[in-house]
Design an enzyme around this catalytic site. Sequence first.
Site, PDB file in Angstrom:
ATOM      1  N   ASP A   1     175.094   7.839 -26.421  1.00  0.00           N
ATOM      2  CA  ASP A   1     175.852   7.939 -25.181  1.00  0.00           C
ATOM      3  C   ASP A   1     174.857   8.338 -24.122  1.00  0.00           C
ATOM      4  O   ASP A   1     174.127   9.324 -24.268  1.00  0.00           O
ATOM      5  CB  ASP A   1     177.005   8.946 -25.245  1.00  0.00           C
ATOM      6  CG  ASP A   1     177.985   8.675 -24.092  1.00  0.00           C
ATOM      7  OD1 ASP A   1     178.563   7.576 -24.063  1.00  0.00           O
ATOM      8  OD2 ASP A   1     178.127   9.526 -23.212  1.00  0.00           O
ATOM      9  N   SER A   2     174.787   7.536 -23.093  1.00  0.00           N
ATOM     10  CA  SER A   2     173.728   7.763 -22.125  1.00  0.00           C
ATOM     11  C   SER A   2     174.239   7.512 -20.726  1.00  0.00           C
ATOM     12  O   SER A   2     175.331   6.969 -20.542  1.00  0.00           O
ATOM     13  CB  SER A   2     172.559   6.838 -22.449  1.00  0.00           C
ATOM     14  OG  SER A   2     173.020   5.514 -22.560  1.00  0.00           O
TER      15      SER A   2
HETATM   16  P1  IMP Z   1     177.634   4.320 -22.445  1.00  0.00           P
HETATM   17  O1  IMP Z   1     176.623   5.250 -23.055  1.00  0.00           O
HETATM   18  O2  IMP Z   1     177.809   3.071 -23.240  1.00  0.00           O
HETATM   19  O3  IMP Z   1     178.883   5.003 -22.059  1.00  0.00           O
HETATM   20  O4  IMP Z   1     177.033   3.763 -21.103  1.00  0.00           O
HETATM   21  C1  IMP Z   1     175.935   4.308 -20.483  1.00  0.00           C
HETATM   22  C2  IMP Z   1     175.628   3.551 -19.217  1.00  0.00           C
HETATM   23  O5  IMP Z   1     174.521   4.241 -18.624  1.00  0.00           O
HETATM   24  C3  IMP Z   1     175.150   2.140 -19.450  1.00  0.00           C
HETATM   25  O6  IMP Z   1     176.156   1.190 -19.325  1.00  0.00           O
HETATM   26  C4  IMP Z   1     174.128   1.959 -18.335  1.00  0.00           C
HETATM   27  O7  IMP Z   1     174.774   1.607 -17.183  1.00  0.00           O
HETATM   28  C5  IMP Z   1     173.592   3.346 -18.108  1.00  0.00           C
HETATM   29  N1  IMP Z   1     172.316   3.471 -18.807  1.00  0.00           N
HETATM   30  C6  IMP Z   1     172.063   4.098 -19.976  1.00  0.00           C
HETATM   31  N2  IMP Z   1     170.766   3.941 -20.327  1.00  0.00           N
HETATM   32  C7  IMP Z   1     170.207   3.198 -19.358  1.00  0.00           C
HETATM   33  C8  IMP Z   1     168.886   2.694 -19.170  1.00  0.00           C
HETATM   34  O8  IMP Z   1     167.955   2.863 -19.968  1.00  0.00           O
HETATM   35  N3  IMP Z   1     168.722   1.967 -18.051  1.00  0.00           N
HETATM   36  C9  IMP Z   1     169.693   1.740 -17.145  1.00  0.00           C
HETATM   37  N4  IMP Z   1     170.933   2.161 -17.279  1.00  0.00           N
HETATM   38  C10 IMP Z   1     171.184   2.891 -18.380  1.00  0.00           C
END
Ligand code: IMP
Length: 204
Positions: free
Chosen positions: A75-76
């Site tokens: 989760d990022s």
């Molecule tokens: P989730 O972790 O799937 O909820 O979504 C995290 C969102 O953070 C992603 O859809 C990206 O928009 C953004 N994100 C996470 N890591 C990166 C990265 O390395 N580059 C650019 N955007 C990121």
Amino acid sequence: MARRLAAARLIVASHNAGKVREIAALLGPLGIEAVGAAELGLAEPEETGDTFIANAVLKASTAAEASGEPALADDSGLVVPALDGAPGIYSARWARPGKDFRVAMNRIETELAARGLETVGTAAYFVCALSLGWPDGHCETVEGRVDGTLAFPPRGPHGFGYDPIFVPEGHRRTFGEMKPEEKQPLTHRARAFEQLAALLPPRP
Ligand code: IMP
């Protein structure tokens, strides 16, 4: 004692093709095969946690229980302290409904300007929580972070998400201007993976 993975294959609990690709590239050299959750037809749980860690645990444990195999979830997101941490855990949601990150990047610029704050050069960081879940519900979780500043207008054709507006500390180009092999070792995900290595099978 942290629990260590015994299997040589992990389910990657994500439906984001960009993420699955980066995670597979990080696991490959560690001798672990990565299989995307979409390939197995696993459903994507709703992210109801209020921290990166809570959402990573939720996704890893749901995929591990559904598949019967150990699963890794990431989760990022991008945190802008001047916007009280936004978009943060809502990073993906800011691009919805069209999954259009031009809209999300534009919203960051607009909200900074609306508060009378600088847009270019404003501090920001990416966070990555990684959770390794087992079918019995046990999880091990680590977190990595990369600091940088914001760039507007967005620059560069590479990467995904917020890459075109993020300049990592010590660099002048955005993640979007860096080829994958250049971006990858600098990322929040790579830093979280350094910690995850201790939970993976020992290399011969
Ligand atoms: P989730 O972790 O799937 O909820 O979504 C995290 C969102 O953070 C992603 O859809 C990206 O928009 C953004 N994100 C996470 N890591 C990166 C990265 O390395 N580059 C650019 N955007 C990121």
